[in-house]
Design a protein around this motif. Structure first.
Motif, PDB file in Angstrom:
ATOM      1  N   VAL A 269       5.180   3.488   2.673  1.00  0.00           N
ATOM      2  CA  VAL A 269       4.828   2.443   1.873  1.00  0.00           C
ATOM      3  C   VAL A 269       4.698   1.350   3.135  1.00  0.00           C
ATOM      4  CG1 VAL A 269       5.492   0.493   0.321  1.00  0.00           C
ATOM      5  CG2 VAL A 269       6.308   2.842   0.036  1.00  0.00           C
ATOM      6  N   ALA A 270       3.286   0.523   3.114  1.00  0.00           N
ATOM      7  CA  ALA A 270       2.921   0.000   4.123  1.00  0.00           C
ATOM      8  C   ALA A 270       3.080  -1.659   3.535  1.00  0.00           C
ATOM      9  CB  ALA A 270       1.566  -0.199   4.857  1.00  0.00           C
ATOM     10  N   VAL A 271       3.852  -2.766   3.742  1.00  0.00           N
ATOM     11  CA  VAL A 271       3.868  -3.906   3.231  1.00  0.00           C
ATOM     12  C   VAL A 271       3.573  -5.048   4.203  1.00  0.00           C
ATOM     13  CG1 VAL A 271       5.380  -5.598   2.028  1.00  0.00           C
ATOM     14  CG2 VAL A 271       5.592  -3.227   1.749  1.00  0.00           C
ATOM     15  N   THR A 272       2.564  -5.819   3.775  1.00  0.00           N
ATOM     16  CA  THR A 272       2.124  -7.152   4.593  1.00  0.00           C
ATOM     17  C   THR A 272       2.593  -8.218   3.805  1.00  0.00           C
ATOM     18  OG1 THR A 272       0.436  -5.930   5.697  1.00  0.00           O
ATOM     19  CG2 THR A 272       0.385  -8.384   5.782  1.00  0.00           C
ATOM     20  N   CYS A 273       3.338  -9.023   4.334  1.00  0.00           N
ATOM     21  CA  CYS A 273       3.579 -10.391   3.796  1.00  0.00           C
ATOM     22  C   CYS A 273       2.944 -11.391   4.569  1.00  0.00           C
ATOM     23  CB  CYS A 273       5.147 -10.687   3.507  1.00  0.00           C
ATOM     24  SG  CYS A 273       5.918  -9.375   2.351  1.00  0.00           S
TER      25      CYS A 273
ATOM     26  N   ARG B 148      17.574   0.087   5.116  1.00  0.00           N
ATOM     27  CA  ARG B 148      17.658   1.125   3.706  1.00  0.00           C
ATOM     28  C   ARG B 148      16.447   1.929   3.573  1.00  0.00           C
ATOM     29  NH1 ARG B 148      19.000  -1.399  -2.268  1.00  0.00           N
ATOM     30  NH2 ARG B 148      19.242   0.622  -3.517  1.00  0.00           N
ATOM     31  N   TYR B 149      15.299   1.471   3.602  1.00  0.00           N
ATOM     32  CA  TYR B 149      14.161   2.099   3.147  1.00  0.00           C
ATOM     33  C   TYR B 149      13.462   2.780   4.444  1.00  0.00           C
ATOM     34  CZ  TYR B 149      15.055  -0.472  -1.114  1.00  0.00           C
ATOM     35  OH  TYR B 149      15.531  -0.730  -2.452  1.00  0.00           O
ATOM     36  N   LYS B 150      13.547   3.885   4.733  1.00  0.00           N
ATOM     37  CA  LYS B 150      12.918   4.598   5.871  1.00  0.00           C
ATOM     38  C   LYS B 150      11.703   4.650   5.876  1.00  0.00           C
ATOM     39  CE  LYS B 150      17.467   4.778   7.777  1.00  0.00           C
ATOM     40  NZ  LYS B 150      17.546   3.676   8.650  1.00  0.00           N
ATOM     41  N   THR B 151      10.895   4.777   4.845  1.00  0.00           N
ATOM     42  CA  THR B 151       9.521   4.945   4.540  1.00  0.00           C
ATOM     43  C   THR B 151       8.594   3.676   4.537  1.00  0.00           C
ATOM     44  OG1 THR B 151       9.868   4.641   2.119  1.00  0.00           O
ATOM     45  CG2 THR B 151      10.061   7.225   3.208  1.00  0.00           C
ATOM     46  N   LEU B 152       9.539   2.388   4.750  1.00  0.00           N
ATOM     47  CA  LEU B 152       8.876   1.236   4.684  1.00  0.00           C
ATOM     48  C   LEU B 152       8.250   0.768   6.255  1.00  0.00           C
ATOM     49  CD1 LEU B 152       8.200  -1.475   3.522  1.00  0.00           C
ATOM     50  CD2 LEU B 152      10.542  -2.382   3.868  1.00  0.00           C
ATOM     51  N   LYS B 153       7.132   0.264   6.049  1.00  0.00           N
ATOM     52  CA  LYS B 153       6.389  -0.359   7.441  1.00  0.00           C
ATOM     53  C   LYS B 153       6.143  -1.593   7.139  1.00  0.00           C
ATOM     54  CE  LYS B 153       4.676   3.824   9.362  1.00  0.00           C
ATOM     55  NZ  LYS B 153       3.374   4.371  10.013  1.00  0.00           N
ATOM     56  N   LEU B 154       6.700  -2.713   7.706  1.00  0.00           N
ATOM     57  CA  LEU B 154       6.790  -4.285   7.291  1.00  0.00           C
ATOM     58  C   LEU B 154       5.834  -4.994   8.351  1.00  0.00           C
ATOM     59  CD1 LEU B 154       7.261  -6.748   5.440  1.00  0.00           C
ATOM     60  CD2 LEU B 154       9.406  -6.719   6.391  1.00  0.00           C
ATOM     61  N   GLN B 155       5.083  -5.620   7.950  1.00  0.00           N
ATOM     62  CA  GLN B 155       4.241  -6.787   8.835  1.00  0.00           C
ATOM     63  C   GLN B 155       4.507  -8.125   8.169  1.00  0.00           C
ATOM     64  OE1 GLN B 155       0.239  -7.359  11.348  1.00  0.00           O
ATOM     65  NE2 GLN B 155       0.179  -6.562   9.243  1.00  0.00           N
TER      66      GLN B 155
ATOM     67  N   PRO C  16      11.701  -2.991  -3.967  1.00  0.00           N
ATOM     68  CA  PRO C  16      12.221  -1.749  -4.399  1.00  0.00           C
ATOM     69  C   PRO C  16      11.479  -1.033  -5.562  1.00  0.00           C
ATOM     70  CG  PRO C  16      14.026  -3.279  -4.412  1.00  0.00           C
ATOM     71  CD  PRO C  16      12.766  -4.165  -4.037  1.00  0.00           C
ATOM     72  N   GLN C  17      10.937  -1.541  -6.389  1.00  0.00           N
ATOM     73  CA  GLN C  17      10.114  -0.854  -7.338  1.00  0.00           C
ATOM     74  C   GLN C  17       8.817  -0.057  -7.009  1.00  0.00           C
ATOM     75  OE1 GLN C  17       7.731  -3.421 -10.355  1.00  0.00           O
ATOM     76  NE2 GLN C  17       8.473  -5.261  -9.160  1.00  0.00           N
ATOM     77  N   TYR C  18       8.329  -0.381  -5.951  1.00  0.00           N
ATOM     78  CA  TYR C  18       7.323   0.100  -5.199  1.00  0.00           C
ATOM     79  C   TYR C  18       7.646   1.248  -3.914  1.00  0.00           C
ATOM     80  CZ  TYR C  18       4.581  -3.568  -7.010  1.00  0.00           C
ATOM     81  OH  TYR C  18       4.155  -4.443  -7.799  1.00  0.00           O
TER      82      TYR C  18
ATOM     83  N   GLU D 298       0.764  -1.070   0.113  1.00  0.00           N
ATOM     84  CA  GLU D 298      -0.015  -0.061   0.108  1.00  0.00           C
ATOM     85  C   GLU D 298       0.916   1.021  -0.009  1.00  0.00           C
ATOM     86  OE1 GLU D 298      -3.253  -0.006   2.767  1.00  0.00           O
ATOM     87  OE2 GLU D 298      -2.801  -1.991   3.245  1.00  0.00           O
ATOM     88  N   ARG D 299       0.810   2.024  -1.116  1.00  0.00           N
ATOM     89  CA  ARG D 299       1.667   3.462  -1.131  1.00  0.00           C
ATOM     90  C   ARG D 299       0.814   4.242  -0.672  1.00  0.00           C
ATOM     91  NH1 ARG D 299       4.604   3.114  -6.938  1.00  0.00           N
ATOM     92  NH2 ARG D 299       5.473   5.069  -6.096  1.00  0.00           N
TER      93      ARG D 299
END
Length: 237
Positions: free
Chosen positions: A119-123, A143-150, A111-113, A81-82
């Motif tokens: 940027v919120a990513v759920t895997c 590396r990606y400070k804007t990334l929120k990962l679950q 990386p392309q997103y 989700e961007r």
């Protein structure tokens, strides 16, 4: 969908006249260097996106049993989700012959997103990452400070090993929210990422199902999820 190791097929050439030993050795060395260069230029895996997981594969690979004998793949379903309100979905699959699904996603797909906006990513993954994949995830978060990962996993991979436990603590300290899949998560993945298996009629012709079947939880799903939740809590506390 799967991650497949690329293979180059040998090229047939016309027969050449016999060579002396010195020329043969030189040609062999040149051919060896060319083949080595060609192999280095080939990507180690191919990422294919857009298809859904066959229902039978999902039910087998994502089953949260304690002993995962025969489950030698990692399936990873992702939602990105961007900040612009865009949502992207897909899934990756590996056979543990080249790159793992987590490595492929965090190295080649994510990386392309990523952008300057959040940027919120759920895997949703069939098992927790190995040591190398955990290191890849931690590097990506740094590396990606804007990334929120679950990261939501069905099973814990070799969780009794100290190195694995340290790797899981490493990704959580890097900012990853790690938890086990529950019944609601299985229902969500079923609806978003799973397709019915192809059924053949008596003449071998594929029948097109009218609608996707409902997800039927196995008997000990909640009990196994609770067991893994307790183990994970012990690891990352």
């Amino acid at each position: 969908m799967s991650l497949k190791q690329n293979k180059s097929e040998p090229i047939k050439t016309p027969e050449e006249p016999p060579q002396n030993a010195e020329n043969a050795a030189e040609n062999a060395e040149e051919n060896g260097e060319e083949k080595k260069k060609e192999q280095e230029e080939l990507p180690p895996f191919e990422v294919v996106e857009g298809s859904r997981i066959p229902a039978s594969s999902f039910m087998f690979q994502f089953k949260n049993v304690e002993y995962s004998s025969g489950r030698n793949k990692t399936l990873l379903c992702y939602t990105v989700e961007r900040g612009e309100g865009q949502i992207f979905r897909g899934y990756l699959e590996d056979e543990h012959v080249s790159a793992h699904a987590e490595d492929a996603f965090f190295t080649n797909v994510l990386p392309q997103y990523v952008s300057s906006n959040p940027v919120a990513v759920t895997c949703y993954v069939s098992s927790s990452p190995c040591i190398n994949c955990a290191a890849c995830i931690a590097r990506c978060l740094r590396r990606y400070k804007t990334l929120k990962l679950q990261l939501v996993v069905a099973r814990l991979f070799q969780w009794e090993e100290s190195e694995i436990r340290g790797a899981l603590r490493g990704i959580t300290s890097a900012g990853c929210k790690l938890r086990m899949m529950k019944t609601a998560d299985y229902l969500h993945v079923w609806q978003q990422f799973v397709e019915p298996d192809i059924i053949l009629d008596d003449e071998g012709i594929a029948e097109q199902p009218s609608e996707q079947g409902a997800f039927i939880p196995w008997e000990d799903l909640d009990e196994n999820a609770k067991y893994y939740e307790e183990r994970l809590a012990e690891i990352i506390r």
